[in-house]
Design a protein around this motif. Structure first.
Motif, short mmCIF file in Angstrom:
data_model
loop_
_atom_site.label_atom_id
_atom_site.label_comp_id
_atom_site.label_asym_id
_atom_site.label_seq_id
_atom_site.Cartn_x
_atom_site.Cartn_y
_atom_site.Cartn_z
N ARG A 90 33.63 34.49 34.52
CA ARG A 90 33.67 34.61 35.98
C ARG A 90 34.72 35.63 36.42
O ARG A 90 34.48 36.41 37.33
CB ARG A 90 33.96 33.26 36.63
CG ARG A 90 32.72 32.38 36.65
CD ARG A 90 32.81 31.27 37.63
NE ARG A 90 33.14 31.70 38.97
CZ ARG A 90 33.48 30.88 39.94
NH1 ARG A 90 33.54 29.58 39.72
NH2 ARG A 90 33.75 31.32 41.14
N LYS A 91 35.87 35.60 35.78
CA LYS A 91 36.95 36.53 36.16
C LYS A 91 36.61 37.97 35.85
O LYS A 91 37.06 38.88 36.54
CB LYS A 91 38.25 36.14 35.46
CG LYS A 91 38.91 34.92 36.02
CD LYS A 91 40.21 34.63 35.28
CE LYS A 91 40.97 33.48 35.90
NZ LYS A 91 42.21 33.18 35.16
N HIS A 92 35.81 38.20 34.79
CA HIS A 92 35.53 39.56 34.34
C HIS A 92 34.16 40.10 34.73
O HIS A 92 33.84 41.23 34.39
CB HIS A 92 35.74 39.65 32.82
CG HIS A 92 37.16 39.49 32.44
ND1 HIS A 92 37.70 38.26 32.10
CD2 HIS A 92 38.17 40.37 32.38
CE1 HIS A 92 38.98 38.42 31.85
NE2 HIS A 92 39.30 39.68 32.00
N ASP A 94 31.97 40.90 37.99
CA ASP A 94 32.01 40.99 39.46
C ASP A 94 30.92 40.15 40.12
O ASP A 94 31.14 39.59 41.19
CB ASP A 94 31.86 42.45 39.91
CG ASP A 94 33.07 43.30 39.56
OD1 ASP A 94 34.16 42.72 39.35
OD2 ASP A 94 32.93 44.54 39.50
N ASP A 95 29.76 40.04 39.49
CA ASP A 95 28.66 39.28 40.08
C ASP A 95 28.89 37.77 40.06
O ASP A 95 28.25 37.04 40.80
CB ASP A 95 27.35 39.58 39.33
CG ASP A 95 26.88 41.01 39.53
OD1 ASP A 95 27.20 41.61 40.58
OD2 ASP A 95 26.21 41.53 38.63
N LEU A 96 29.81 37.31 39.21
CA LEU A 96 30.05 35.87 39.08
C LEU A 96 31.32 35.39 39.76
O LEU A 96 31.57 34.19 39.84
CB LEU A 96 30.10 35.48 37.59
CG LEU A 96 28.84 35.76 36.78
CD1 LEU A 96 29.04 35.36 35.33
CD2 LEU A 96 27.62 35.06 37.37
N ARG A 97 32.12 36.31 40.26
CA ARG A 97 33.42 35.94 40.85
C ARG A 97 33.29 34.94 42.00
O ARG A 97 34.07 34.01 42.10
CB ARG A 97 34.15 37.19 41.33
CG ARG A 97 35.21 37.55 40.36
CD ARG A 97 36.22 38.53 40.84
NE ARG A 97 36.61 39.22 39.62
CZ ARG A 97 36.23 40.44 39.31
NH1 ARG A 97 35.53 41.15 40.13
NH2 ARG A 97 36.59 40.96 38.16
N ASN A 98 32.32 35.15 42.86
CA ASN A 98 32.18 34.29 44.05
C ASN A 98 31.13 33.20 43.86
O ASN A 98 30.56 32.70 44.83
CB ASN A 98 31.84 35.14 45.27
CG ASN A 98 32.98 36.08 45.60
OD1 ASN A 98 34.15 35.70 45.56
ND2 ASN A 98 32.66 37.33 45.88
#
Length: 180
Positions: A90-92, A94-98
């Protein structure tokens, strides 16, 4: 590979760690059957984090989360990676950050084994999707091979049909007449 659990069977008991946030100190929670009691739930499994097809599916489910919530259904994403791998992904990515969907860590493979969805050679989950009714009973199952992504719109369509508690003809969509 054991048999995939199917329609009218109870969803297995589980208790696993999950990534629920990127906020420091609030990243993890333990989720179990208690979280789904009395609610519609959709569990979707993917083979591995840090791969190519998986994030496309997770992102598409996340884009549709409001539609699932409008149907009083909760979404849960699951793989056999640990909660720490989920958090790093998730941290790395961009599509999973939010991401608003909990990422369950079935790293002991207990839930995947109980559901019978581990690939016979790779020993990672198939791209399996389960719709669970408020009583904890499996009402729909779909499983794709490792290389083929699923269709989130079809999951929503089936959830709509199940929630009518009526007979729904082929290609039925919400708002259309059911069979009498």
């Amino acid at each position: 590979m054991s048999r995939i659990l199917s329609i009218a069977q109870p969803f297995p008991k589980f208790s696993v760690s999950a990534v629920i946030s990127l906020e420091p100190g609030k990243e993890f929670a333990t989720l179990s059957n208690e979280n789904i009691n009395g609610k519609w739930a959709v569990f979707f499994f993917w083979p591995l984090d840090f791969t190519f097809v998986c994030p496309t599916e997770i992102v598409e489910f996340n884009k549709s989360i409001k539609q699932f919530h409008d149907r009083d259904a909760e979404l849960y994403g699951v793989s056999t990676d640990s909660q720490y791998v989920h958090l790093a992904w998730r941290k790395h990515n961009d599509d999973l950050r939010n991401l608003e969907i909990p990422m369950l860590a079935d790293n002991k493979k207990e839930l995947s084994e109980a559901l019978g969805i581990l690939h016979p050679i790779e020993k990672v989950p198939l791209r399996a999707t389960f719709i669970i009714d408020p009583e904890g009973v499996i009402r729909w199952v779909a499983a794709n091979d490792l290389s083929v992504g699923r269709n989130v719109k079809e999951v929503l369509r089936v959830l709509d049909a199940l929630q009518t508690d009526e007979l729904c003809p082929c290609n039925w969509e919400k708002g259309q007449a059911t069979l009498k």
